[in-house]
Design a protein around this motif. Structure first.
Motif, PDB file in Angstrom:
ATOM      1  N   VAL B  53       0.618 -10.412  18.235  1.00 51.71           N
ATOM      2  CA  VAL B  53       0.292  -8.984  18.098  1.00 51.71           C
ATOM      3  C   VAL B  53      -0.241  -8.438  19.427  1.00 51.71           C
ATOM      4  O   VAL B  53       0.145  -7.343  19.862  1.00 51.71           O
ATOM      5  CB  VAL B  53      -0.737  -8.776  16.966  1.00 51.71           C
ATOM      6  CG1 VAL B  53      -1.230  -7.339  16.936  1.00 51.71           C
ATOM      7  CG2 VAL B  53      -0.116  -9.125  15.622  1.00 51.71           C
ATOM      8  N   ILE B  54      -1.088  -9.231  20.088  1.00 49.63           N
ATOM      9  CA  ILE B  54      -1.603  -8.784  21.395  1.00 49.63           C
ATOM     10  C   ILE B  54      -0.436  -8.604  22.374  1.00 49.63           C
ATOM     11  O   ILE B  54      -0.367  -7.628  23.114  1.00 49.63           O
ATOM     12  CB  ILE B  54      -2.643  -9.794  21.948  1.00 49.63           C
ATOM     13  CG1 ILE B  54      -3.902  -9.726  21.083  1.00 49.63           C
ATOM     14  CG2 ILE B  54      -2.998  -9.495  23.397  1.00 49.63           C
ATOM     15  CD1 ILE B  54      -4.918 -10.812  21.387  1.00 49.63           C
ATOM     16  N   GLY B  55       0.512  -9.540  22.325  1.00 53.93           N
ATOM     17  CA  GLY B  55       1.709  -9.429  23.172  1.00 53.93           C
ATOM     18  C   GLY B  55       2.471  -8.142  22.877  1.00 53.93           C
ATOM     19  O   GLY B  55       2.895  -7.438  23.799  1.00 53.93           O
ATOM     20  N   ASP B  56       2.632  -7.832  21.580  1.00 56.11           N
ATOM     21  CA  ASP B  56       3.337  -6.599  21.188  1.00 56.11           C
ATOM     22  C   ASP B  56       2.637  -5.367  21.760  1.00 56.11           C
ATOM     23  O   ASP B  56       3.276  -4.461  22.295  1.00 56.11           O
ATOM     24  CB  ASP B  56       3.377  -6.464  19.655  1.00 56.11           C
ATOM     25  CG  ASP B  56       4.334  -7.454  19.020  1.00 56.11           C
ATOM     26  OD1 ASP B  56       5.161  -8.019  19.749  1.00 56.11           O
ATOM     27  OD2 ASP B  56       4.232  -7.668  17.795  1.00 56.11           O
ATOM     28  N   VAL B  57       1.291  -5.374  21.635  1.00 53.13           N
ATOM     29  CA  VAL B  57       0.529  -4.213  22.118  1.00 53.13           C
ATOM     30  C   VAL B  57       0.737  -4.062  23.632  1.00 53.13           C
ATOM     31  O   VAL B  57       1.038  -2.966  24.120  1.00 53.13           O
ATOM     32  CB  VAL B  57      -0.979  -4.382  21.788  1.00 53.13           C
ATOM     33  CG1 VAL B  57      -1.804  -3.294  22.468  1.00 53.13           C
ATOM     34  CG2 VAL B  57      -1.188  -4.337  20.283  1.00 53.13           C
ATOM     35  N   PHE B  58       0.635  -5.167  24.356  1.00 50.95           N
ATOM     36  CA  PHE B  58       0.785  -5.106  25.809  1.00 50.95           C
ATOM     37  C   PHE B  58       2.177  -4.619  26.208  1.00 50.95           C
ATOM     38  O   PHE B  58       2.322  -3.765  27.071  1.00 50.95           O
ATOM     39  CB  PHE B  58       0.510  -6.494  26.428  1.00 50.95           C
ATOM     40  CG  PHE B  58      -0.935  -6.710  26.754  1.00 50.95           C
ATOM     41  CD1 PHE B  58      -1.389  -6.691  28.067  1.00 50.95           C
ATOM     42  CD2 PHE B  58      -1.872  -6.916  25.748  1.00 50.95           C
ATOM     43  CE1 PHE B  58      -2.725  -6.875  28.370  1.00 50.95           C
ATOM     44  CE2 PHE B  58      -3.200  -7.098  26.035  1.00 50.95           C
ATOM     45  CZ  PHE B  58      -3.650  -7.074  27.345  1.00 50.95           C
ATOM     46  N   VAL B  59       3.204  -5.166  25.525  1.00 53.36           N
ATOM     47  CA  VAL B  59       4.582  -4.764  25.855  1.00 53.36           C
ATOM     48  C   VAL B  59       4.772  -3.273  25.596  1.00 53.36           C
ATOM     49  O   VAL B  59       5.377  -2.554  26.402  1.00 53.36           O
ATOM     50  CB  VAL B  59       5.598  -5.588  25.023  1.00 53.36           C
ATOM     51  CG1 VAL B  59       6.978  -4.944  25.051  1.00 53.36           C
ATOM     52  CG2 VAL B  59       5.677  -7.007  25.560  1.00 53.36           C
ATOM     53  N   HIS B  60       4.211  -2.785  24.479  1.00 56.29           N
ATOM     54  CA  HIS B  60       4.478  -1.398  24.096  1.00 56.29           C
ATOM     55  C   HIS B  60       3.588  -0.390  24.816  1.00 56.29           C
ATOM     56  O   HIS B  60       3.778   0.808  24.673  1.00 56.29           O
ATOM     57  CB  HIS B  60       4.378  -1.241  22.568  1.00 56.29           C
ATOM     58  CG  HIS B  60       5.578  -1.810  21.882  1.00 56.29           C
ATOM     59  ND1 HIS B  60       5.704  -3.152  21.611  1.00 56.29           N
ATOM     60  CD2 HIS B  60       6.730  -1.235  21.462  1.00 56.29           C
ATOM     61  CE1 HIS B  60       6.869  -3.375  21.040  1.00 56.29           C
ATOM     62  NE2 HIS B  60       7.512  -2.234  20.935  1.00 56.29           N
TER      63      HIS B  60
END
Lengths: 239, 150
Positions: B53-60
Motif C-alpha cells: 500500500v505504501i508503494g501504491d501511495v508513492f507511485v500515485h
C-alpha cells in the motif's frame, strides 16, 4: 555445375527438411499429469491401506502406515510423469481448443484446491483443534474428504463451462472479472448447499463459503491460464 | 507540455490487490486460531500488504513531464529528477502482460549519473500513449517483454 560428361544422382544442394511441427498443449499435459497424480495417489492409498490392513481410525506411525504414505506418493509421482508424457504426445492444433482446455483444467484444479482450503478452515472453526483431530480419526473422514474434493471439482468444472459458454472468457481477450464472479456465484451457492448436506455443522458458514469462493478462483485462474497460453505461444507462435 | 499524473482509478484498482495478503492473513487467523509460527507468518503477510500500500501511495503521488528538452520526474516527496535528451544513454520500456488489467509498463531512462523510472500504466491510456510517443521521438526506446508473473 554439371556438364555433359557428368550425371547428377541427387540434388546438387541439400534441401533442408521442413521443421517438425509440434502442437503440444501445456494445459493438456498438466491435465493428464494432474489426473494421473491424483488418481494413482488416492487409488494406491486406499488399495495399499486395505491390503496392509491399516486402520485409519487408530493411526500409528507403524511400518504399514509409512509404507502406504510413501508408496502412494511414489505411485502418484510416477503416474504423473507417464500422464504428462501421454498428454504431451497429443497434438492440439486449434488455439481455441487449447484455450478451452486451459480454462477447464485450471478452474477445475485450482477450484478444487481453493474449495478444500476454505472447507478445512470453516470446519476447523466449527470443531476447534481438538475436534478436528477427533474428526480426522472418524471412520468416514476419508470418504467425506473425497466428497468435498468432488464437490469442489464438479462445481469448478461447471463454472468453467459456464464462463466458456457465456463467452465471459475468450481466447486472446482479458477476462471480464466482475461478470465471471457473478456467473460463478450461483454455482458457489449450490456447492455450499452440497457441502452443508455432507457436513451439517458447516451450514453456519455456508454464506461465507459461497460468497468467498468465486473471488480467489477467478483471479488465481486468470494468471495460470495466462501462463498456459504463454507457454503454448512459445511452442506454436501463431496461436 | 503537461505533467502526466497517475489516475485515482488506478490507485483504487491497485488497493485490493495490495491489501489481499492482509485479508488472507486475517481470514487464516480468525478461522484457524493458529499457533505462534502461523501467527508470525500472518503478521509478515500483513506487513507485506502494508509495504504494497505504501508503494501504491508513492507511485500515485509521482508525476512525469516530457518536452523537447528532456524528461523530468517529480517523486512522491516532491523531489525532481531531470535528464536532457542529449544526456540519455539508455531508454528501456519493460512490459509484462497482465491477464486481468492493462499491460504493466515501467519506463527506465538512464544517463551517465541519473536514472528516471516511472510506471506508465498508472496514467490514462491516452496520456501513456502520448508520453511514450514523445520518448520514442527523442530516444531509441528498447522494449523488453517480461515473462508472465506466475
Amino acid at each position: 555445375m554439371n556438364d555433359w560428361q557428368q550425371e547428377s544422382l541427387g540434388p546438387s544442394e541439400r534441401v533442408p527438411s521442413p521443421p517438425s511441427r509440434r502442437f503440444t498443449s501445456p494445459p493438456l499435459t498438466r491435465m493428464f499429469a494432474g489426473i494421473a497424480f491424483i488418481g494413482a495417489g488416492i487409488g494406491t492409498w486406499f488399495a495399499a491401506g486395505r491390503l496392509l490392513g491399516v486402520d485409519w481410525t487408530q493411526p500409528k506411525w507403524g511400518a504399514a502406515n509409512i509404507s502406504v504414505y510413501i508408496g502412494s506418493m511414489l505411485a502418484a509421482l510416477i503416474a504423473s510423469l507417464f500422464g504428462g508424457m501421454i498428454g504431451m504426445a497429443v497434438p492440439v492444433r486449434s488455439g481455441g481448443v487449447n484455450f478451452a482446455i486451459a480454462v477447464i483444467w485450471q478452474y477445475t484444479a485450482n477450484g478444487t484446491a481453493i474449495w478444500i482450503m476454505l472447507v478445512v478452515m470453516v470446519t476447523h472453526k466449527v470443531f476447534g483443534s481438538a475436534g478436528m483431530q477427533q474428526f480426522a480419526h472418524r471412520g468416514d473422514a476419508a470418504r467425506l474428504g473425497l466428497m468435498t474434493m468432488a464437490v469442489g471439482a464438479c462445481g469448478s468444472l461447471l463454472i468453467a463451462t459456464l464462463l466458456l459458454l457465456t463467452r465471459v472468457l475468450r481466447n486472446a481477450k482479458k477476462p471480464r472479472v466482475v461478470a465471471a464472479i457473478v456467473i460463478a456465484l450461483p454455482v458457489a451457492f449450490l456447492m455450499s448447499r452440497a457441502e452443508t448436506a455432507l457436513l451439517p455443522p458447516v451450514a453456519r458458514f455456508g454464506l461465507f463459503l459461497a460468497l468467498t469462493f468465486p473471488i480467489p478462483l477467478v483471479f488465481v485462474c486468470a494468471h495460470f491460464i495466462d501462463r498456459d497460453l504463454h507457454q503454448r505461444r512459445q511452442i506454436v507462435p501463431e496461436t | 507540455m503537461p505533467w502526466y499524473r497517475p489516475t485515482f482509478a488506478s490507485f483504487l484498482a491497485a488497493l485490493p490487490i495490495s491489501l489481499s495478503p492482509a485479508v488472507v492473513a486475517a481470514i487464516i487467523v480468525w478461522f484457524l486460531d493458529p499457533g505462534t509460527a502461523l501467527k508470525v507468518v500472518s503478521a509478515l503477510f500483513a506487513l507485506f500488504a502494508l509495504h504494497n500500500v505504501i508503494g501504491d501511495v508513492f507511485v500515485h503521488l509521482g508525476a512525469i513531464h516530457v518536452d523537447e528538452r528532456g524528461i523530468m520526474m517529480k517523486g512522491s516527496l516532491g523531489d525532481l529528477r531531470a535528464i536532457e535528451w542529449r544526456e540519455v544513454t539508455g531508454a528501456v520500456l519493460r512490459e509484462r502482460e497482465n491477464p486481468i488489467t492493462r499491460t504493466d509498463r515501467l519506463l527506465i531512462i538512464d544517463s551517465d549519473d541519473k536514472r528516471v523510472m516511472f510506471n506508465t500504466n498508472v496514467l490514462k491510456p491516452a496520456d501513456e500513449a502520448a508520453l511514450l510517443a514523445m520518448v520514442r521521438r527523442h530516444a531509441p526506446l528498447v522494449v523488453e517483454r517480461d515473462t508472465p508473473a506466475v
